[in-house]
Design an enzyme around this catalytic site. Structure first.
Site: not given
Ligand code: PBG
Length: 326
Positions: A196, A249
């Site tokens: 991520k 992601k």
């Molecule tokens: C939580 C999380 C996030 C997203 C999914 N789970 C946000 C972040 O890390 O700030 C983002 C998903 C999206 O942008 O569609 N940590």
């Protein structure tokens, strides 16, 4: 052999021939449909930066599950916006927390027909908006693990089919696996948000989930955009800690990571086509600059072609419309 004996265009002449030779087929059952559940509202509240998307009250979640199934989509991913936030993330693991309530509603309505996935993170539940416990301005890794374990167990108790930890704390998959097993949930799978990246594409999500950090940023726990090898290491660690599926992601700027993950590991690969990627398509389409259906299909086909088995996407909402596009 080359031209004119070889003519590549011979196999492109008709729709039937092109379809017959198509190697990548999108199926609605490979899509995961995100839902934002808000404890503090009675009616849906539109998310301005995500046209067509709203935050929903718990009472409306079952109707949304039905909408997913009608599109041929088999699973939803729940994000909760609690009525109260604090510095311990308490409402993330409350028995009557917003995600726990929504899960019970969905399981009551659809039983095994719909796979309900819970995002396991703390940012939406923290007054400071970070994904873990904070002390002296620093996100604390090891103390956060225990809380994440509690969140996963409380979601499983509510009937959650799969948990998906996204906090990017080291050791989170192992801690959650152990907590689930200790509580008798050894059959609940884990989708690890392994690779991520710290991304500008999460902007609209943070508006939707009210989870923008109040100070600093997420760069000390989410990955840096220039790294590639590190993603493989994150994924390997998560598999060793017991991840049943792994995730990359965002998707579009990280297709190389998806392809590498597919070539390297033999677990299902999930790609998250995130909020900012959705919003860009919507904004351009609203201006008449691109054709939404064609572009949506093209983007999701590209993500699948790069190696994703499953795609989490806000476009799942109207999968039927763009999937049937010739
Ligand atoms: C939580 C999380 C996030 C997203 C999914 N789970 C946000 C972040 O890390 O700030 C983002 C998903 C999206 O942008 O569609 N940590």
């Amino acid at each position: 052999m080359s031209f004119p004996t070889v003519r590549m265009r011979r196999l492109r002449r008709t729709v039937a021939m092109r379809d017959m030779l198509n190697q990548v087929n999108l199926q609605p059952s490979n899509l995961i449909y995100p839902i934002f559940v808000d404890e503090g509202i009675k009616k849906p509240v539109a998310i301005e930066s995500m046209p067509g998307y709203s935050r929903l009250p718990v009472a409306q979640v079952a109707a949304e599950g039905k909408q997913a199934l009608e599109q041929g989509v088999k699973s939803v991913l729940l994000f909760g916006i609690p009525a109260k936030k604090d510095e311990a993330g308490t409402s993330a693991f409350a028995k009557d927390g917003v995600v726990q309530k929504a899960t019970r509603e969905l399981k009551k309505a659809f039983k095994e027909e719909l796979v309900v996935i819970g995002d396991v993170c703390l940012c939406e539940y923290m007054s400071h908006g970070h994904c873990g416990l904070v002390k002296d301005g620093e996100v604390q890794n090891d103390q956060t693990l225990e809380v994440l374990g509690k969140v996963a167990v409380s979601q499983a108790e509510a009937g959650m089919d799969i948990v998906a930890p996204s906090a990017m704390m080291d050791g989170q998959v192992g801690a959650i696996r152990e907590a689930l097993d200790d509580a008798g949930f050894e059959q609940v799978p884990i989708i690890a948000y392994s690779a991520k990246y710290a991304s500008g594409f999460y902007g609209p999500f943070r508006e939707a989930a009210e989870s923008t950090p109040k100070f600093g940023n997420r760069r000390s726990y989410q990955m840096s955009q220039g790294s590639q090898q590190e993603a493989l290491r994150e994924i390997e660690l998560d598999i060793n800690e017991g991840a049943d599926m792994i995730m990359v992601k965002p998707a579009l700027a990280y297709l190389d990571i998806i392809a590498l993950a597919k070539a390297t590991f033999n677990v299902p690969i999930v790609a998250y086509n995130v909020s900012g990627e959705y919003s860009m398509v919507k904004a351009a389409a609203q201006n008449g600059w691109i054709d939404e259906k064609t572009v949506t299909r093209e983007i999701l086909t590209g993500i699948k072609r790069s190696g994703a088995d499953l795609i989490i996407t806000y476009h799942a909402k109207d999968a039927k419309v763009w999937l049937n596009q010739p």
